[in-house]
Write an enzyme that holds these catalytic residues in place. Structure first.
Site, short mmCIF file in Angstrom:
data_model
loop_
_atom_site.label_atom_id
_atom_site.label_comp_id
_atom_site.label_asym_id
_atom_site.label_seq_id
_atom_site.Cartn_x
_atom_site.Cartn_y
_atom_site.Cartn_z
N GLU A 1 -22.76 -0.02 6.25
CA GLU A 1 -22.58 0.45 4.88
C GLU A 1 -23.28 -0.58 4.01
O GLU A 1 -22.77 -1.68 3.79
CB GLU A 1 -21.11 0.54 4.47
N ASP B 1 -13.97 1.59 11.90
CA ASP B 1 -14.49 1.05 10.64
C ASP B 1 -14.15 -0.44 10.61
O ASP B 1 -12.97 -0.81 10.58
CB ASP B 1 -13.79 1.77 9.47
N HIS C 1 -15.27 8.78 1.46
CA HIS C 1 -13.93 8.56 0.88
C HIS C 1 -13.99 7.77 -0.42
O HIS C 1 -12.96 7.47 -1.02
CB HIS C 1 -13.08 7.82 1.91
N ASP C 2 -15.23 7.38 -0.83
CA ASP C 2 -15.37 6.63 -2.09
C ASP C 2 -16.03 7.45 -3.19
O ASP C 2 -16.01 7.06 -4.36
CB ASP C 2 -16.30 5.42 -1.89
O1 TEU Z 1 -16.92 0.35 -0.24
C1 TEU Z 1 -17.93 -0.52 -0.74
C2 TEU Z 1 -18.54 0.27 -1.81
O2 TEU Z 1 -19.15 1.27 -1.55
C3 TEU Z 1 -18.12 0.02 -3.18
O3 TEU Z 1 -18.93 -1.04 -3.62
C4 TEU Z 1 -18.29 1.30 -3.97
O4 TEU Z 1 -19.41 1.18 -4.78
C5 TEU Z 1 -16.98 1.53 -4.69
O5 TEU Z 1 -16.06 1.92 -3.68
C6 TEU Z 1 -17.11 2.60 -5.76
O6 TEU Z 1 -17.45 3.82 -5.16
C7 TEU Z 1 -16.36 -0.07 0.98
C8 TEU Z 1 -15.35 0.99 1.38
O7 TEU Z 1 -16.04 2.22 1.63
C9 TEU Z 1 -14.36 1.13 0.26
O8 TEU Z 1 -13.43 2.19 0.52
C10 TEU Z 1 -13.62 -0.19 0.12
O9 TEU Z 1 -12.74 -0.10 -0.98
C11 TEU Z 1 -14.62 -1.35 -0.11
O10 TEU Z 1 -15.71 -1.33 0.80
C12 TEU Z 1 -13.93 -2.68 0.12
O11 TEU Z 1 -13.67 -2.84 1.49
#
Ligand code: TEU
Ligand code: CA
Length: 549
Positions: free
Chosen positions: A265, A96, A325-326
């Site tokens: 992403e 990642d 994971h988000d």
């Molecule tokens: O997440 C970016 C993203 O998806 C966020 O804008 C999302 O909308 C937010 O996490 C609410 O769900 C990526 C990674 O997947 C995330 O884990 C990181 O915290 C973020 O970038 C910053 O690097």
């Protein structure tokens, strides 16, 4: 066909996957110990979320050294072992890569912030000054707060597209591009097969830092409780970001075959995101997150699948995702109903494109309640002033997850005290979900009708059938409204998939000599050319080519 066009991707969040040394935190050695599980389940590529040096303010998405490993996860030697052990099992490995920003504790940023004329002063995006207000109207991750943070040390604002602890690197500076391309070369040189590119859509911003136009049709951004107030014209999905994708692809080609892949992403309409692929000289894959915000309704999926066929026609590949994971757990989006989770798993693993599966979804893991006051997730902390009931109401209203701890709790390996994630006497870094007993690998391995065994059968079928990993896609329209159906063809082989999203038994006319090879509900059967589909269930049929009208 390139390996990545037909692969299947399993996402591992290292902090919560497997703890090998009993400190309650998952680690690289723990992942290595579970590679047999991932391979036997049938996945072909493992994407590992960040494990590089980090103060863990955003749990690894805030990096202080791209070439070393956070001590709680292990060492660079463990990374070498992970790559080698994965390759020995025929697995590909993706890391990642957080190109867009570093941690504000990265030595580069500490130097850059110190003055306006040091060697790193232009490695980040600085503008404006005290009393002159924010440089423009760009917003941060929560879409409400400004993306600009004032630094008294330098007397200017710096840009942080996500959160203030994650200052954006300035890729208009060739030194930055060189330094980060060398990071890419370092890990490629160790044999990694590709990268998931974090927040890639933010990588190149407008040089003049122009304010974004007002959004007269505010719409909700994935996973957030507020609408986009401004159209992100100058700081998201810019032409220069599409061009950057092509440069990065070139770096990956320096080592020749086998091809190393880039999975972006990115956020936006599929027709815009398709621009990152260029003329097949850009990224190979981009996430399509509108799929993840589905309504459990065949009409929604028909619409999305047709849109992807239009915007990503073969040989381009859509990338499918139901959770990560988000975002809210896939099973939680359907109220924890394992029947519905099986329907979605069958959809995810039989459509045309590359499926990604977040660890634990294969056993139907659900969101684990974590009180807001105890949240460790930096996104959740910014909502801490809200009373718990209001916050929970907010999450329900957007039907998604803001407190990301809830989707990052330890993987369920078995029904023991900490679900086999770490020793029973150890306190894991996040609480284990109470439903670990029935929703764990060990329990579902033993049940031929479990969600886990369905994933295993689907992944095997997909791998063995060219129709599923290389075939075209065509909707079957003459079916009852609650049913989603489509064909996949490759050569003489035809697979037909019928999914009943409804609460009642459906009778569907199918081709008579098409045996059911997978049924998510063993009561589903063919009687003559009529297919009996029980509520919230699906089937995969193998249809002989000449049977197709
Ligand atoms: O997440 C970016 C993203 O998806 C966020 O804008 C999302 O909308 C937010 O996490 C609410 O769900 C990526 C990674 O997947 C995330 O884990 C990181 O915290 C973020 O970038 C910053 O690097
Ligand atoms: Ca550990």
């Amino acid at each position: 066909m390139q390996w990545w066009q037909k692969t299947t991707i399993y996402q591992v969040y290292p902090r919560s996957f497997a703890d090998s040394n009993g400190d309650g935190i998952g680690d690289l050695a723990g992942i290595i110990g579970k590679l047999d599980y991932i391979r036997d389940l049938g996945f072909e590529t493992v994407w590992v979320s960040p494990f590089f040096a980090s103060p863990q303010v955003d749990f690894g998405y805030d990096i202080t050294d791209y070439l070393s490993v956070a001590p709680e996860y292990g060492t660079v030697e463990d990374v070498d072992r992970l790559i080698d052990e994965a390759h020995r099992r025929g697995l590909k490995v993706m890391f990642d890569l957080v190109l867009n920003h570093t941690s504000d504790q990265h030595p580069w940023f500490i130097e850059s912030r110190a003055s306006r004329d040091n060697p790193k002063s232009d490695w980040y995006i600085w503008a404006g000054g005290k009393g002159r207000g924010k440089p423009n109207n760009w917003r941060a991750a929560d879409l409400v707060s400004s993306a600009w943070t004032y630094s008294a040390e330098r007397g200017q604002y710096y840009l942080a597209s996500f959160l203030p602890c994650q200052p954006d690197l300035n890729y208009h500076n060739p030194e930055v591009k060189q330094a980060m391309f060398d990071v890419v070369r370092f890990w490629l040189g160790k044999g990694v097969d590709g990268f998931r590119l974090d927040m890639f859509g933010s990588i190149m911003k407008d040089r003049e830092l122009r304010s974004n136009p007002v959004n007269w049709r505010p719409r909700f951004f994935p996973g957030l409780p507020v609408p986009e107030l401004f159209v992100q014209k100058y700081n998201l999905n810019t032409e220069e970001s599409f061009a950057f994708a092509r440069e990065l692809r070139q770096v990956c080609h320096e080592l020749g075959e086998p091809e190393r892949i880039l999975l972006g992403e990115v956020f936006g309409q599929p027709s815009v995101l398709q621009r990152y692929l260029g003329e097949s000289d850009g990224l190979q894959l981009v996430f399509l997150f509108d799929f993840l915000r589905y309504r459990y309704d065949p009409a929604f999926f028909r619409d999305r699948l047709l849109a992807y066929e239009h915007d990503f026609p073969a040989p381009l590949q859509p990338t499918f995702v139901l959770s990560n994971h988000d975002r809210m757990r896939a099973a939680s989006r359907v109220g924890g109903d394992l029947r519905k989770a099986k329907v979605l798993a069958t959809l995810l693993l039989t459509v045309r494109g590359v499926p990604t599966v977040y660890m634990g979804d294969e056993v139907g893991m659900t969101n684990t309640p974590v009180p807001l006051a105890q949240a460790q997730d930096i996104m959740a902390k910014s909502f801490r002033r809200l009373p718990e009931p209001i916050f929970q109401g907010l999450q329900r209203a957007i039907h998604d997850t803001i407190n990301r701890d809830e989707v990052r709790t330890p993987m369920h390996w078995d029904a023991s005290a900490n679900a086999g994630f770490c020793p029973p006497e150890v306190t894991p870094w996040l609480p284990v979900n109470h439903n670990k007993d029935e929703r764990s690998v060990a329990v579902q391995q033993a049940d031929p009708h479990s969600l886990l065994q369905l994933y295993r059968r689907l992944l095997r079928l997909r791998r063995e059938w060219p129709a599923l990993h290389a075939g075209d896609f065509e909707l079957i329209l003459d079916v009852p409204r609650p049913v989603l159906a489509y064909r996949r063809r490759s050569g003489a082989e035809v697979a037909a998939i019928y999914l009943n999203f409804g609460e009642s038994l459906q009778h569907v006319r199918a081709t008579a000599d098409a045996p059911i090879v997978i049924a998510t509900d063993e009561r589903n059967h063919l009687h003559g050319d009529v297919l009996y589909l029980h509520p919230h269930s699906g089937v995969v049929l193998m249809q002989a080519q000449d049977a197709i009208a």
